[in-house]
Design a protein around this motif. Structure first.
Motif, short mmCIF file in Angstrom:
data_model
loop_
_atom_site.label_atom_id
_atom_site.label_comp_id
_atom_site.label_asym_id
_atom_site.label_seq_id
_atom_site.Cartn_x
_atom_site.Cartn_y
_atom_site.Cartn_z
N ILE A 276 0.77 -10.61 -9.34
CA ILE A 276 1.43 -10.02 -8.17
C ILE A 276 2.92 -9.85 -8.42
CG2 ILE A 276 1.98 -12.17 -6.97
CD1 ILE A 276 1.00 -10.81 -4.37
N SER A 277 3.45 -10.57 -9.39
CA SER A 277 4.87 -10.44 -9.70
C SER A 277 5.20 -9.09 -10.35
CB SER A 277 5.31 -11.57 -10.63
OG SER A 277 4.59 -11.53 -11.85
N ASP A 278 4.16 -8.34 -10.74
CA ASP A 278 4.39 -7.00 -11.30
C ASP A 278 4.76 -5.99 -10.21
OD1 ASP A 278 3.72 -7.98 -13.77
OD2 ASP A 278 1.65 -7.23 -13.74
N LEU A 279 4.60 -6.38 -8.96
CA LEU A 279 4.86 -5.46 -7.86
C LEU A 279 6.23 -5.71 -7.25
CD1 LEU A 279 1.39 -5.67 -6.06
CD2 LEU A 279 2.13 -4.04 -7.80
N SER A 280 6.79 -4.68 -6.67
CA SER A 280 8.10 -4.81 -6.01
C SER A 280 7.92 -5.55 -4.68
CB SER A 280 8.68 -3.42 -5.74
OG SER A 280 7.90 -2.74 -4.77
N PRO A 281 8.98 -6.16 -4.18
CA PRO A 281 8.90 -6.84 -2.87
C PRO A 281 8.43 -5.92 -1.75
CG PRO A 281 10.90 -7.48 -4.03
CD PRO A 281 10.29 -6.37 -4.83
N ASP A 282 8.84 -4.64 -1.79
CA ASP A 282 8.42 -3.70 -0.75
C ASP A 282 6.91 -3.47 -0.78
OD1 ASP A 282 10.98 -3.41 0.17
OD2 ASP A 282 11.37 -1.52 -0.88
N LYS A 283 6.35 -3.34 -1.97
CA LYS A 283 4.90 -3.14 -2.08
C LYS A 283 4.15 -4.39 -1.63
CE LYS A 283 4.49 0.44 -5.64
NZ LYS A 283 4.00 0.76 -7.01
N ILE A 284 4.65 -5.55 -2.01
CA ILE A 284 4.02 -6.80 -1.59
C ILE A 284 4.04 -6.91 -0.07
CG2 ILE A 284 4.19 -9.32 -1.64
CD1 ILE A 284 5.23 -9.08 -4.51
N SER A 285 5.16 -6.53 0.52
CA SER A 285 5.29 -6.58 1.97
C SER A 285 4.29 -5.64 2.65
CB SER A 285 6.71 -6.21 2.39
OG SER A 285 6.84 -6.14 3.78
N ASP A 286 4.12 -4.43 2.10
CA ASP A 286 3.16 -3.47 2.66
C ASP A 286 1.73 -4.00 2.55
OD1 ASP A 286 5.21 -1.76 3.27
OD2 ASP A 286 4.83 -0.36 1.62
#
Length: 444
Positions: A276-286
């Motif tokens: 999951i660290s491969d994703l940006s904070p914005d994507k994780i939030s979505d």
């Protein structure tokens, strides 16, 4: 007396005809009713199907598009007449022929004939439904019941749950607004010091933080610290905004299918290789927001499952016991004679929706059917779990109390494929058609 004999003969005739109809369906003949037909055995011709589906370490043929199809026609007179058959006659006659039905259906499930054509046709049907300006949800439910192509799941699950609107022009705006609303809730309720929480809220957050590392322990992806933190935010925010129930152990499991499905839009390959660290904070939030809202929509339809004393689950466990008694009286009597209560094993099934009972790679397929059922899901769960339990009818009748408890707590499903799951769903649909419109069959 003669009239009674004629009436009995007529009931027997209609019941036998219904069983022939079910067998006919399992052989692929299209007659009134709905039943699962085929298991895909070949990979689809379209390579795009494989691109964004988590593999769970399985081959594509075991984890792809609808592994079966469901006849999209109205219920016929045969199904209705079966529902009215005398309950004693039904209970006595149903058990001997189940083995024949299962044998027939297993042969069909193993047959590769037409599987590729069926899957291509189903993908085209999904594509057609999703490409319209306004999605007709009833049609989408009919298709989704038998399985959804993995790369379409995120979009279809959002629609089935009512999180995303059917109107495509409004969809993007609604999702953007709901995701911002989730962010505001996290800032308001989660991202605050413990000194601003009540004692109950502190204890609830502590319980969630203990449960998250225990969630789906056999899938290494869920052991990642960031994944557990996302689960914690989703669950705590949901619990604060739903004070009637608050957090109940088991709800942590219910968030996991959503997390995997919405992550699959951004991560590819085997889920155990995801980070999951491969994703940006914005994507994780979505992704978190989508999980939060879909979890909320799911639980809105079963609120009394998680309120004090969980009365909704207790009611369904009682219905399950009655249904099993009607379908398979010998195993029901055996369990009763040995003092085994359904609450001792089935409570967890309803609480966690079987997530802890079957391999995780099958969960999303099972949830396609769950979400397709919509508001009718709680009642249909009874039929799925009766079918699940009676998979081991013969085995259970050979066990004593302690052995049954141990067996039901550690069911031998670790090697299950889609074939076994489709068999469970097929039987559930058949029994639902026969019993659900006749409440007297399930009267205590």
């Amino acid at each position: 007396m003669e009239n009674n004999d004629n009436s009995s003969s007529s009931l027997d005739s209609r019941f036998n005809q219904t069983l022939k109809n079910v067998q006919g369906l399992l052989k692929g003949r299209s007659i009134p009713g709905k039943i699962l037909l085929t298991r895909r055995t070949d990979p689809p011709e379209d390579p795009g199907l494989q691109e964004q589906s988590p593999s769970f370490g399985r081959s594509l043929s075991e984890n792809d598009v609808g592994t079966s199809d469901r006849i999209d026609v109205s219920r016929g007179a045969e199904a209705r007449s079966a529902s009215k058959v005398n309950n004693n006659s039904t209970a006595n006659k149903l058990k001997p022929v189940l083995s024949n039905i299962e044998t027939t259906s297993k042969d069909v499930l193993k047959s590769p004939m037409g599987a590729r054509s069926t899957d291509s046709t189903r993908v085209m049907k999904f594509t057609k439904e999703l490409s319209t300006t306004t999605v007709i949800l009833e049609r989408l439910r009919e298709l989704a019941w038998s399985g959804v192509p993995p790369y379409m799941r995120p979009t279809i699950w959002r629609l089935l749950l009512g999180y995303a609107p059917p109107n495509s022009d409004r969809r993007e705006g609604v999702l953007r607004r709901k995701r911002l609303e989730y962010l505001d809730s996290v800032a308001q309720f989660y991202d605050i010091p413990d000194t601003e929480r009540s004692d109950d809220e502190v204890n609830m957050l502590r319980q969630i933080s203990v449960d998250c590392p225990r969630t789906v322990p056999d899938v290494t992806f869920f052991q990642q610290e960031q994944v557990q933190k996302s689960l914690e935010r989703i669950l705590y925010t949901w619990a604060i905004r739903h004070p009637a129930s608050g957090y109940v152990q088991g709800i942590n499991d219910l968030a996991t299918p959503f997390l995997v499905v919405f992550l699959s839009e951004h991560l590819q390959g085997d889920i155990n290789n995801w980070s999951i660290s491969d994703l940006s904070p914005d994507k994780i939030s979505d992704i978190e927001a989508d999980c939060y809202w879909c979890l909320s929509k799911l639980l809105d339809g079963m609120q009394d499952h998680y309120t004090f004393a969980q009365p909704g689950i207790q009611r369904l466990v009682f219905k399950l016991k009655e249904l099993v008694r009607r379908i398979d009286e010998p195993v029901s009597r055996h369990m009763e004679e040995h003092g085994l209560e359904f609450l001792q094993f089935a409570f967890r099934w309803f609480n966690c929706l079987l997530i802890r009972e079957i391999p995780f790679h099958l969960v999303t397929r099972l949830w396609d059917t769950y979400l397709a059922e919509g508001d009718a899901l709680p009642d249909f769960l009874v039929y799925i779990y009766a079918s699940f339990l009676l998979t081991w009818s013969d085995k259970l009748q050979k066990l004593d109390f302690q052995e049954m408890v141990m067996f039901l707590q550690h069911l031998p499903t670790h090697n299950w494929t889609h074939q076994e799951l489709e068999m469970v769903l097929s039987r559930a649909y058949m029994w639902h058609s026969m019993f659900n419109s006749s409440p007297s069959h399930l009267a205590s």
